[in-house]
Design an enzyme around this catalytic site. Structure first.
Site, PDB file in Angstrom:
ATOM      1  N   HIS A  35      15.382   7.151   0.243  1.00  0.00           N
ATOM      2  CA  HIS A  35      15.388   5.930   1.043  1.00  0.00           C
ATOM      3  C   HIS A  35      16.808   5.351   1.041  1.00  0.00           C
ATOM      4  CE1 HIS A  35      11.192   6.459  -0.185  1.00  0.00           C
ATOM      5  NE2 HIS A  35      10.844   5.724   0.858  1.00  0.00           N
ATOM      6  N   HIS A  57      15.328   3.310   7.200  1.00  0.00           N
ATOM      7  CA  HIS A  57      14.650   3.002   5.939  1.00  0.00           C
ATOM      8  C   HIS A  57      14.571   4.202   5.017  1.00  0.00           C
ATOM      9  CE1 HIS A  57      11.005   2.647   3.365  1.00  0.00           C
ATOM     10  NE2 HIS A  57      11.426   1.414   3.202  1.00  0.00           N
ATOM     11  N   GLU A  99      -3.682 -14.713 -10.633  1.00  0.00           N
ATOM     12  CA  GLU A  99      -3.940 -13.547 -11.482  1.00  0.00           C
ATOM     13  C   GLU A  99      -2.894 -12.451 -11.324  1.00  0.00           C
ATOM     14  OE1 GLU A  99      -8.022 -15.350 -10.592  1.00  0.00           O
ATOM     15  OE2 GLU A  99      -6.248 -14.794  -9.415  1.00  0.00           O
ATOM     16  N   HIS A 151     -19.242 -12.755  -9.133  1.00  0.00           N
ATOM     17  CA  HIS A 151     -18.534 -12.867 -10.407  1.00  0.00           C
ATOM     18  C   HIS A 151     -19.003 -11.847 -11.441  1.00  0.00           C
ATOM     19  CE1 HIS A 151     -16.975 -16.479  -8.697  1.00  0.00           C
ATOM     20  NE2 HIS A 151     -16.438 -16.911  -9.816  1.00  0.00           N
TER      21      HIS A 151
END
Length: 749
Positions: free
Chosen positions: A107, A343, A493, A556
């Site tokens: 790259h 890229h 999280e 959950h």
């Protein structure tokens, strides 16, 4: 260990050779480490050499005839350094070009566009010592846009790191090379963290900066600073789009991590095309709204002074992290420049030829390095070595004046593991009151906090539910309490996991834990995977581990999560059954500083001690809890984990009263059990006993390996249901009566 015995030993980590602190002991003056600006170009010792500029004369006149010939090298140091920086960037680009052309892969786009930034960082800004890449007080650099790894590989080579030689650049992406397709910290010295999935490096950098701020607050004194380094991170457009970057950036500003500098490669291209396809917001305004100091560099390719000014502004900032937006041209020099085609991929023969002609390189062999470039980069390496010697002197002074703090700091430099720490873990008896394993975990953590000064962590807005708060140790907050060991992550999280990786890989002996509900581990999965890949010993504490949590319902209640996490290579997943197994789990998880662990804990209460369980046996992953078979083989084996081990024991008791030979096995960690010698595994699960039942309130996938073709897997193949935990367990067959019924049916066959 007695404090006196620790003080008799030098404070250095094993890799650090002692250096005599002559300056401190001769002067007896306080040695203060200030947050000084980067070494300026005027301090380059090569400029004192009258022949130095002459050694560059032909090279620079050939490369930049319009700028250098008229000056006849009677030029200011600043102008000369600008020309040298530009030529270093040219050389860096040519090495990038040669590497991808030889590998026929890679790259190059981002690396070509950011060449000036890489040169400036490694030549003027970063504090490092390539002769000791793990020197504690070095600056940390993270390439979040990991696909641009060639930028860092070439910079590491030019800077003198032995981990990247010319031969390594020639072996880009080759099997077993030290230059893999994305940077890996376990492969190449000088790489701090493993990056690749976009945005991860941003969160890692926040973790690195947090670790520095926390340790500095705990150990630095008014007259001496033993923790004083900065964190730099390069991110790209893809990183800017990923949500983890925004989660982490929000926390960095909230925590006032002013020694964190984020450099945004704004080349306005992604793989599919221009960023206008899907990304049109003003990212600088976003970071400003989050609370960052924001700076824009409009033209770095022809005016590197603008980036220098931005870095200096970042150094002067005392309250906010700094976001430097650098507008660049992806694939600089090539026909693909400024387009998404740059890229990744190689260049055709004509393009390669034109790129070399543009920088007056067309008559040079591949992988050529201008000799003076090595010499220029050597200056920063020598400066880093001198800084390390000064730091060693500070440590001597620190140890003599602050012996108590020095003991703790030394223990952290040695990974924070004082001998006998495991003896602090609590033990439970059958007479102790019932509690959830999350409750036993809370007691373990708080006992460990007293003997492990590096233990630090928090929860994603669930501390009271996960039971992970370290009592009496305060919260990490700046400027109020940066020495606090409880981290308030909020509902973030993914960033929590990525930040924890940075903390673990900082090298300051911190032992991070990160907590949430097991079902939300999906938000963190990529970061958890990178924990294992990068050998980051994060302890993930996942409570509410099954349908047994009850009332919150299927959204959950984790089902597939245990098997999904078990599938991650190197990751240790534990599901303890009681208090003693929980202690055993922490003993293993803490001791494994290069292996991450997930501890799955119950919300519902279980016995403090299931008779026959053992904290020490947890290290083997699976073991025999009870067996009435005597010298004979059992007729049936019941295998359980977590809260369901009690069901196995209860069923075994019923069957034994009916004259059956029954063995109960706790399979608390599959991976550890799989790593045991074949003899041990056959001793626990004898091949001659085909009747086996596994009992776990999660997906049945994977259990067939342990119960065999004739065994029965009692699991959950739906998403659970809302209801009291006992009712939910009953609905899916997790009762002592049903386990007994399944076992009897198997015995009757």
């Amino acid at each position: 260990m007695a404090i006196s015995s620790l003080l008799l030993n030098p404070i250095y980590p094993p890799h650090l050779p002692p250096k005599p602190p002559t300056r401190l002991h001769k002067t007896s003056k306080p040695f203060t480490c200030r947050n000084s600006l980067p070494k300026t170009t005027t301090t380059n010792p090569l400029l004192k050499d009258p022949n130095h500029k002459l050694s560059w004369k032909d090279e620079l006149q050939n490369a930049y005839p319009n700028e250098s010939s008229a000056l006849e090298f009677d030029v200011s140091d600043e102008k000369f350094q600008e020309l040298v920086d530009r030529r270093c960037a040219d050389n860096l680009r040519m090495l990038i070009l040669d590497s991808v052309q030889k590998a026929k892969a890679g790259h190059p786009g981002m690396a070509l566009g950011m060449a000036e930034i890489g040169v400036f960082l490694y030549r003027h800004v970063l504090k490092y010592n390539p002769r000791n890449p793990r020197w504690f007080n070095r600056d940390r650099f993270v390439l979040s846009a990991g696909h641009g790894c060639l930028l860092q590989y070439v910079c590491l080579h030019l800077a003198g790191f032995q981990s990247v030689q010319i031969e390594d650049l020639k072996r880009l992406c080759k099997l077993g090379s030290r230059t893999p397709g994305h940077p890996e910290n376990t492969v190449t010295d000088g790489i701090e963290v493993t990056t690749g999935p976009l945005g991860q490096g941003v969160a890692n950098a926040v973790g690195l900066a947090l670790a520095e701020a926390h340790l500095a607050a705990r150990f630095n004194k008014p007259d001496v600073s033993v923790v004083d380094h900065r964190t730099y991170c390069i991110m790209g457009d893809g990183c800017a789009m990923e949500g983890i970057s925004h989660e982490a950036a929000s926390l960095a500003a909230h925590w006032k991590l002013n020694k964190l500098t984020l450099i945004y490669d704004d080349n306005r291209n992604t793989i599919d095309g221009s960023t206008d396809l899907a990304f049109t917001e003003d990212i600088s305004l976003q970071f400003k709204a989050l609370g960052w100091n924001t700076i824009t560099v409009d033209d770095n390719h022809s005016n590197m002074r603008s980036f220098k000014s931005a870095v200096l502004a970042a150094y002067r900032e005392t309250e906010r992290p700094t976001f430097i937006r650098v507008k660049t041209r992806i694939g600089k020099l090539s026909k693909k420049e400024g387009t998404s085609k740059a890229h990744h991929g190689i260049f055709d023969e004509d393009d390669e030829k034109q790129m070399k002609q543009k920088v007056k390189w067309d008559n040079r062999e591949p992988f050529y390095v201008i000799p003076m470039v090595y010499r220029e980069m050597q200056v920063q390496a020598d400066h880093g070595e001198e800084l390390e010697r000064d730091w060693c002197s500070k440590l001597y002074y620190y140890q003599s004046k602050y012996p108590q703090e020095a003991v703790e700091f030394k223990s952290l430099l040695y990974n924070g593991m004082l001998p006998g720490w495991e003896n602090s873990l609590p033990t439970w008896s059958t007479s102790d009151p019932l509690d959830a394993t999350r409750g036993y975990s809370e007691k373990c953590l708080n006992q460990l906090a007293k003997v492990l000064p590096g233990l630090i962590g928090g929860s994603a807005d669930l501390a009271s539910s996960n039971k992970v708060y370290l009592h009496d140790y305060g919260d990490f907050q700046q400027p109020a309490s940066p020495g606090g060991r409880n981290i308030r992550y909020g509902v973030r999280e993914h960033a929590m996991a990525g930040i924890s990786n940075g903390i673990a890989l900082h090298g300051g002996g911190l032992i991070p834990f990160a907590a949430t509900f097991l079902v939300f581990s999906d938000y963190m999965k990529n970061s958890i995977r990178l924990s294992a890949l990068s050998h980051a010993g994060v302890i993930y504490i996942m409570t509410h581990d099954s349908i047994g949590l009850g009332e919150d319902g299927p959204t959950h209640q984790p089902v597939e999560h245990l098997v999904g996490l078990r599938a991650i290579p190197r990751l240790l997943l534990f599901r303890p059954a009681d208090g003693n197994e929980t202690s055993g789990v922490y003993k293993v998880a803490v001791a494994n500083r290069t292996v991450p662990s997930v501890i799955a804990l119950s919300r519902q209460k279980v016995l403090a001690h299931v008779e026959g369980t053992s904290a020490d046996a947890v290290a083997r992953g699976g073991y025999i809890v009870s067996d009435n078979s005597g010298p004979n083989l059992p007729e049936i084996i019941l295998i359980g984990t977590g809260s369901e081990l009690c069901l196995c024991e209860g069923s075994a008791s019923v069957l034994r009263k009916e004259g059956r030979r029954v063995r109960v096995v706790s399979l608390v960690c599959w991976r550890l059990f799989d790593q045991q010698p074949a003899e041990y595994k056959e001793e626990v699960l004898p091949p001659g006993v085909p009747r086996r039942v596994s009992v776990e309130a999660g997906s049945p996938i994977g259990w067939r390996e342990y119960v065999g073709p004739e065994g029965v897997v009692l699991g959950v193949e739906e998403f659970g249901a809302s209801g009291a935990h006992l009712d939910t367990f009953k609905k899916y067959g997790f009762t002592e009566e049903n386990v007994t019924r399944v076992a009897k049916r198997l015995l009757s066959q």
